[in-house]
Design a protein around this motif. Structure first.
Motif, short mmCIF file in Angstrom:
data_model
loop_
_atom_site.label_atom_id
_atom_site.label_comp_id
_atom_site.label_asym_id
_atom_site.label_seq_id
_atom_site.Cartn_x
_atom_site.Cartn_y
_atom_site.Cartn_z
N GLN A 166 -3.14 0.15 4.59
CA GLN A 166 -1.97 0.63 3.85
C GLN A 166 -2.16 0.42 2.35
OE1 GLN A 166 0.81 -1.82 6.37
NE2 GLN A 166 1.99 0.10 6.46
N ASN A 167 -3.32 0.84 1.87
CA ASN A 167 -3.66 0.61 0.46
C ASN A 167 -3.30 1.78 -0.44
OD1 ASN A 167 -5.52 2.33 1.56
ND2 ASN A 167 -7.32 1.37 0.64
N LYS A 168 -2.55 2.76 0.08
CA LYS A 168 -2.05 3.87 -0.73
C LYS A 168 -0.53 3.84 -0.67
CE LYS A 168 -5.73 6.09 -2.22
NZ LYS A 168 -5.96 6.31 -3.68
N TRP A 169 0.09 3.98 -1.82
CA TRP A 169 1.55 3.91 -1.87
C TRP A 169 2.17 5.13 -1.23
CZ3 TRP A 169 5.16 7.03 -4.60
CH2 TRP A 169 6.48 6.56 -4.54
N GLN A 170 3.22 4.90 -0.44
CA GLN A 170 4.01 5.95 0.18
C GLN A 170 5.48 5.70 -0.12
OE1 GLN A 170 2.84 8.62 1.80
NE2 GLN A 170 0.69 7.98 1.67
N ILE A 214 -1.32 6.20 -6.45
CA ILE A 214 -1.29 4.77 -6.76
C ILE A 214 -1.98 4.01 -5.64
CG2 ILE A 214 0.21 2.77 -7.08
CD1 ILE A 214 2.22 4.63 -8.40
N ASP A 215 -2.93 3.16 -6.02
CA ASP A 215 -3.59 2.26 -5.08
C ASP A 215 -2.82 0.95 -5.00
OD1 ASP A 215 -5.55 4.13 -4.62
OD2 ASP A 215 -6.93 3.30 -6.13
N LEU A 231 1.99 -7.73 -9.99
CA LEU A 231 1.48 -6.37 -10.17
C LEU A 231 0.42 -6.11 -9.12
CD1 LEU A 231 1.24 -5.96 -14.05
CD2 LEU A 231 3.03 -5.22 -12.49
N TRP A 232 0.81 -5.42 -8.07
CA TRP A 232 -0.10 -5.14 -6.97
C TRP A 232 -0.45 -3.66 -6.86
CZ3 TRP A 232 3.04 -1.84 -4.48
CH2 TRP A 232 4.41 -2.10 -4.50
N VAL A 240 -3.85 -4.97 -1.51
CA VAL A 240 -3.18 -5.52 -0.34
C VAL A 240 -3.05 -7.04 -0.44
CG1 VAL A 240 -3.27 -5.73 2.18
CG2 VAL A 240 -3.93 -3.58 1.08
N ASN A 241 -4.08 -7.70 -0.92
CA ASN A 241 -4.03 -9.17 -1.00
C ASN A 241 -2.94 -9.63 -1.95
OD1 ASN A 241 -6.17 -9.44 0.82
ND2 ASN A 241 -7.71 -9.34 -0.82
N ARG A 242 -2.86 -9.03 -3.12
CA ARG A 242 -1.82 -9.43 -4.07
C ARG A 242 -0.44 -9.07 -3.54
NH1 ARG A 242 -3.62 -8.30 -10.24
NH2 ARG A 242 -2.05 -9.93 -10.49
#
Length: 451
Positions: free
Chosen positions: A279-283, A259-260, A248-249, A263-265
């Motif tokens: 790229q910490n925002k979902w596209q 949705i955030d 669950l990232w 990135v590490n997970r």
């Protein structure tokens, strides 16, 4: 007395500055909002109905479902894979599908087979859910909060050993998002960060009295194997927890209704598809949509042009200004010469073929009208085939006649031998109906009188 045109314009300009008067653009603003409301893909009633089965999921799991639902075809493939591998759960299951051509959000769902078992019961619902999240993300997130407040008011949403329910002040919405009707935001998190319990509940009772009796929510009961002997807490059933570390990232950002991404997970589980920190925002990735059509025109316009190679395909097809001008000139020349233009679409081509078929006379009519040699030849052949065959008109046998019928071959050979034997016996010639020639008797001289 008429006021001069200049005076009318001056009066209008002066009145625009008077307090209390509404400007034209201000008057049109409510109309624009009304038009935008009419263009909504789903109503609030429809959104509540489709969100009810999963609005009480933990935030991180809810985010994964919303992302994955935008790829309904791949979700169906993940459902089939999970059925074939029912014991695969958690991070280990996600690593097993790392080579599948699925979006990472879809791959993450195989960690929760009970969730895929629920989504697999209604693929149409999954597609509608994804379409709603793409077209109306603000309405979807506000709908989740509205349902959570209803469940909390009904006494069916509270903290326990499986989940942590937190109520916070609602963040200020972004400028383009509609304000939420709820003054607070309800956040649901696992009680233990690395163990997720998927709740199972009946939406028709979990939210108290349903606000839309004509459109009750649908209940998708999960297979009993995942919730056998589970504990029932405040109307919610919790089965065996799923141990996860990186699956669950994603997480819900209630302030921006998106949705955030952790990135590490994400990079820990998606080793073959890493992303950068920005790229910490979902596209949404239109490539993973795999040809499933978008429901609304805005989504089709936004995501339909993001496919790789779209610009190259456009150039290859000659869709530039110079070639378009050349095509227009060619069409104008065809019109002047009385030549029919070529079809510009498959539908137009099909319509022309149907029209031509409708105007084309039937075969009998063509033969009567044209009387072509080909039709006459076919008619003669049909008449010849209809005539009974006789010994004179029968076609000659070829070298392979009788191969499949030995008895017929022997009968024909016997008839040939009999015919030859009769031909060699003179006394049988009369019986056979042939004329017999005999030698004539010698003539007597003198006619038989005395000498």
């Amino acid at each position: 007395m008429r006021m001069p045109l200049f005076g009318v314009l001056s009066a209008v300009l002066c009145l625009q500055g008077v307090p209390g008067l509404v400007k034209a653009e201000d008057a049109a603003a409510p109309q624009t909002a009304a038009v935008a409301a009419k263009e909504a893909v789903f109503t609030q009633e429809q959104l509540d109905q489709m969100l009810a089965p999963l609005a009480l999921y933990p935030d991180a799991l809810l985010a994964q479902v919303l992302m994955a639902a935008t790829y309904p075809g791949q979700v169906a493939e993940a459902v089939a894979w999970s059925k074939a591998n029912p014991k695969a759960t958690g991070d280990a299951a996600v690593k097993q599908v790392a080579n599948q051509a699925w979006d990472p959000s879809v791959q993450a769902l195989v960690a929760f087979p009970q969730v895929l078992a629920t989504l697999g019961q209604d693929p149409v619902w999954v597609q509608r859910l994804g379409d709603a999240f793409l077209a109306q993300p603000d309405d979807v997130m506000n709908g989740v909060q509205r349902l959570r407040h209803q469940a909390q008011a009904a006494g069916n949403l509270q903290s326990n050993q499986y989940q942590q329910v937190t109520v916070q002040a609602a963040p200020a919405p972004k400028a383009s998002a509609p304000a939420s009707s709820a003054p607070t935001t309800i956040i649901i998190e696992p009680a233990e960060p690395q163990v997720v319990y998927v709740p199972s509940y009946n939406p028709t009772t979990a939210y108290g009295t349903w606000a839309y009796p004509a459109s009750p929510p649908v209940y998708y009961p999960p297979p009993p194997m995942y919730y056998a002997g589970s504990a029932l807490v405040a109307g919610l059933a919790f089965g065996t927890g799923v141990a996860i570390v990186s699956s669950l990232w994603g997480n819900c950002d209630w302030g921006h209704n998106d949705i955030d991404i952790d990135v590490n997970r994400y990079n820990n589980i998606n080793v073959n598809n890493r992303i950068s920190n920005n790229q910490n925002k979902w596209q949404h990735n239109a490539v993973n949509r795999e040809g499933v059509p978008y429901r609304d025109a805005r989504s089709r316009q936004q995501y339909g042009r993001q496919l790789d190679g779209a610009a190259q395909r456009t150039a290859f097809r000659g869709d530039d200004a110079q070639r378009a001008q050349a095509r227009d000139k060619a069409r104008a020349s065809m019109d002047r010469a009385g030549i029919e233009r070529p079809a510009t679409s498959n539908r137009e081509a099909r319509d022309r073929v149907r029209e031509a078929q409708a105007n084309t006379p039937r075969p009998a009519e063509r033969r009567a009208q044209a009387g072509s040699s080909r039709d006459n030849l076919q008619a003669r052949q049909q008449v010849a085939q209809a005539r009974p065959a006789n010994s004179a008109g029968r076609a000659r046998n070829n070298a392979f006649d009788g191969v499949r019928s030995p008895s017929s071959t022997r009968a024909q050979a016997d008839r040939g031998r009999i015919s030859q034997s009769f031909a060699q016996r003179p006394h049988t010639a009369r019986a056979a109906g042939h004329q017999i020639s005999r030698p004539s008797a010698p003539m007597r001289r003198g006619g038989g009188g005395r000498r």
